[in-house]
Scaffold this motif. Sequence first.
Motif, PDB file in Angstrom:
ATOM      1  N   SER A  68      12.748 -12.311 -47.551  1.00 47.24           N
ATOM      2  CA  SER A  68      11.349 -12.553 -47.897  1.00 47.24           C
ATOM      3  C   SER A  68      11.262 -13.592 -49.010  1.00 47.24           C
ATOM      4  O   SER A  68      12.262 -13.916 -49.660  1.00 47.24           O
ATOM      5  CB  SER A  68      10.704 -11.243 -48.371  1.00 47.24           C
ATOM      6  OG  SER A  68      11.275 -10.852 -49.609  1.00 47.24           O
ATOM      7  N   LEU A  69      10.062 -14.066 -49.255  1.00 52.19           N
ATOM      8  CA  LEU A  69       9.840 -15.000 -50.355  1.00 52.19           C
ATOM      9  C   LEU A  69      10.265 -14.355 -51.673  1.00 52.19           C
ATOM     10  O   LEU A  69      10.990 -14.972 -52.470  1.00 52.19           O
ATOM     11  CB  LEU A  69       8.363 -15.416 -50.410  1.00 52.19           C
ATOM     12  CG  LEU A  69       7.940 -16.243 -51.626  1.00 52.19           C
ATOM     13  CD1 LEU A  69       8.717 -17.548 -51.690  1.00 52.19           C
ATOM     14  CD2 LEU A  69       6.440 -16.510 -51.593  1.00 52.19           C
ATOM     15  N   GLU A  70       9.849 -13.114 -51.900  1.00 53.01           N
ATOM     16  CA  GLU A  70      10.209 -12.436 -53.148  1.00 53.01           C
ATOM     17  C   GLU A  70      11.717 -12.214 -53.233  1.00 53.01           C
ATOM     18  O   GLU A  70      12.328 -12.398 -54.286  1.00 53.01           O
ATOM     19  CB  GLU A  70       9.464 -11.093 -53.269  1.00 53.01           C
ATOM     20  CG  GLU A  70       9.668 -10.408 -54.601  1.00 53.01           C
ATOM     21  CD  GLU A  70       9.249 -11.244 -55.810  1.00 53.01           C
ATOM     22  OE1 GLU A  70       9.797 -11.012 -56.895  1.00 53.01           O
ATOM     23  OE2 GLU A  70       8.374 -12.130 -55.682  1.00 53.01           O
ATOM     24  N   GLY A  71      12.331 -11.835 -52.136  1.00 52.84           N
ATOM     25  CA  GLY A  71      13.790 -11.659 -52.112  1.00 52.84           C
ATOM     26  C   GLY A  71      14.519 -12.958 -52.414  1.00 52.84           C
ATOM     27  O   GLY A  71      15.517 -12.975 -53.142  1.00 52.84           O
TER      28      GLY A  71
ATOM     29  N   ARG B 271      13.343 -15.460 -54.154  1.00 55.53           N
ATOM     30  CA  ARG B 271      13.147 -15.763 -55.581  1.00 55.53           C
ATOM     31  C   ARG B 271      14.127 -14.965 -56.445  1.00 55.53           C
ATOM     32  O   ARG B 271      14.735 -15.503 -57.371  1.00 55.53           O
ATOM     33  CB  ARG B 271      11.711 -15.461 -56.007  1.00 55.53           C
ATOM     34  CG  ARG B 271      10.728 -16.492 -55.558  1.00 55.53           C
ATOM     35  CD  ARG B 271       9.348 -16.192 -56.119  1.00 55.53           C
ATOM     36  NE  ARG B 271       8.430 -17.234 -55.713  1.00 55.53           N
ATOM     37  CZ  ARG B 271       7.194 -17.027 -55.289  1.00 55.53           C
ATOM     38  NH1 ARG B 271       6.704 -15.799 -55.251  1.00 55.53           N
ATOM     39  NH2 ARG B 271       6.431 -18.044 -54.936  1.00 55.53           N
ATOM     40  N   ILE B 272      14.274 -13.684 -56.122  1.00 51.35           N
ATOM     41  CA  ILE B 272      15.184 -12.831 -56.887  1.00 51.35           C
ATOM     42  C   ILE B 272      16.621 -13.322 -56.737  1.00 51.35           C
ATOM     43  O   ILE B 272      17.357 -13.448 -57.724  1.00 51.35           O
ATOM     44  CB  ILE B 272      15.050 -11.356 -56.440  1.00 51.35           C
ATOM     45  CG1 ILE B 272      13.681 -10.805 -56.866  1.00 51.35           C
ATOM     46  CG2 ILE B 272      16.192 -10.504 -56.986  1.00 51.35           C
ATOM     47  CD1 ILE B 272      13.332  -9.466 -56.229  1.00 51.35           C
TER      48      ILE B 272
ATOM     49  N   GLU C 257      17.274 -16.550 -58.617  1.00 54.55           N
ATOM     50  CA  GLU C 257      17.391 -16.296 -60.056  1.00 54.55           C
ATOM     51  C   GLU C 257      18.754 -15.673 -60.380  1.00 54.55           C
ATOM     52  O   GLU C 257      19.386 -16.025 -61.382  1.00 54.55           O
ATOM     53  CB  GLU C 257      16.268 -15.376 -60.534  1.00 54.55           C
ATOM     54  CG  GLU C 257      16.300 -15.151 -62.028  1.00 54.55           C
ATOM     55  CD  GLU C 257      15.104 -14.326 -62.512  1.00 54.55           C
ATOM     56  OE1 GLU C 257      15.204 -13.817 -63.640  1.00 54.55           O
ATOM     57  OE2 GLU C 257      14.110 -14.199 -61.788  1.00 54.55           O
TER      58      GLU C 257
END
Length: 184
Positions: free
Chosen positions: A64-67, A69-70, A73
């Motif tokens: 996912s987009l959030e995954g 991003r994580i 990082e």
Amino acid sequence: MTPAPDPDWLYHHFEAAGAEAELARFRAAAAGSGLVPWQLDLPRLQEDWLHLMLSAPPQTRGISLEGARILAEQLREAVAAQQERARSLIGQSTACPLDLHALFPVPPEILALGPDHPEARSWLWREWGTPRPLRHVREARSTGGALRLRFWSADWSPWQALLRLRQRFPTLRFTLRPVYEEGG
């Protein structure tokens, strides 16, 4: 800035021979961490990783987009920790018996460009004769009057470094032989 292409690695036999005192002086000068403390643009790398993970259509990418991003990082943090460890080993570790950066240090203004910058790669070619630090440098059957090493170099023999070694240690005899047989 585009990444440098993957190099071809060439196996070498290296020997430094001469009087034991001068050979000891060479050993001390040549030993280092084997690392180059490049300054990396970590925010740019994090963004590049994020875009790479999101380049496939959402239904096929598996993250996912959030995954993404994580994970980007976390990759940034891991690379930052690795870079800090590399910096801490410069001038402390002597694990590499033929460290080109210990012998012929990359200047700070070149380090600031990063390893894939065209000017940095040009400096490495000009000063070392190879675009990356030597890898897997190992001592092999050395005697009192000779230091024998085996290593891998990127794309070419470190011929410029060899020329500079001959100037810096004129009483030593240096030989460098690439090994083209499969597996070195």
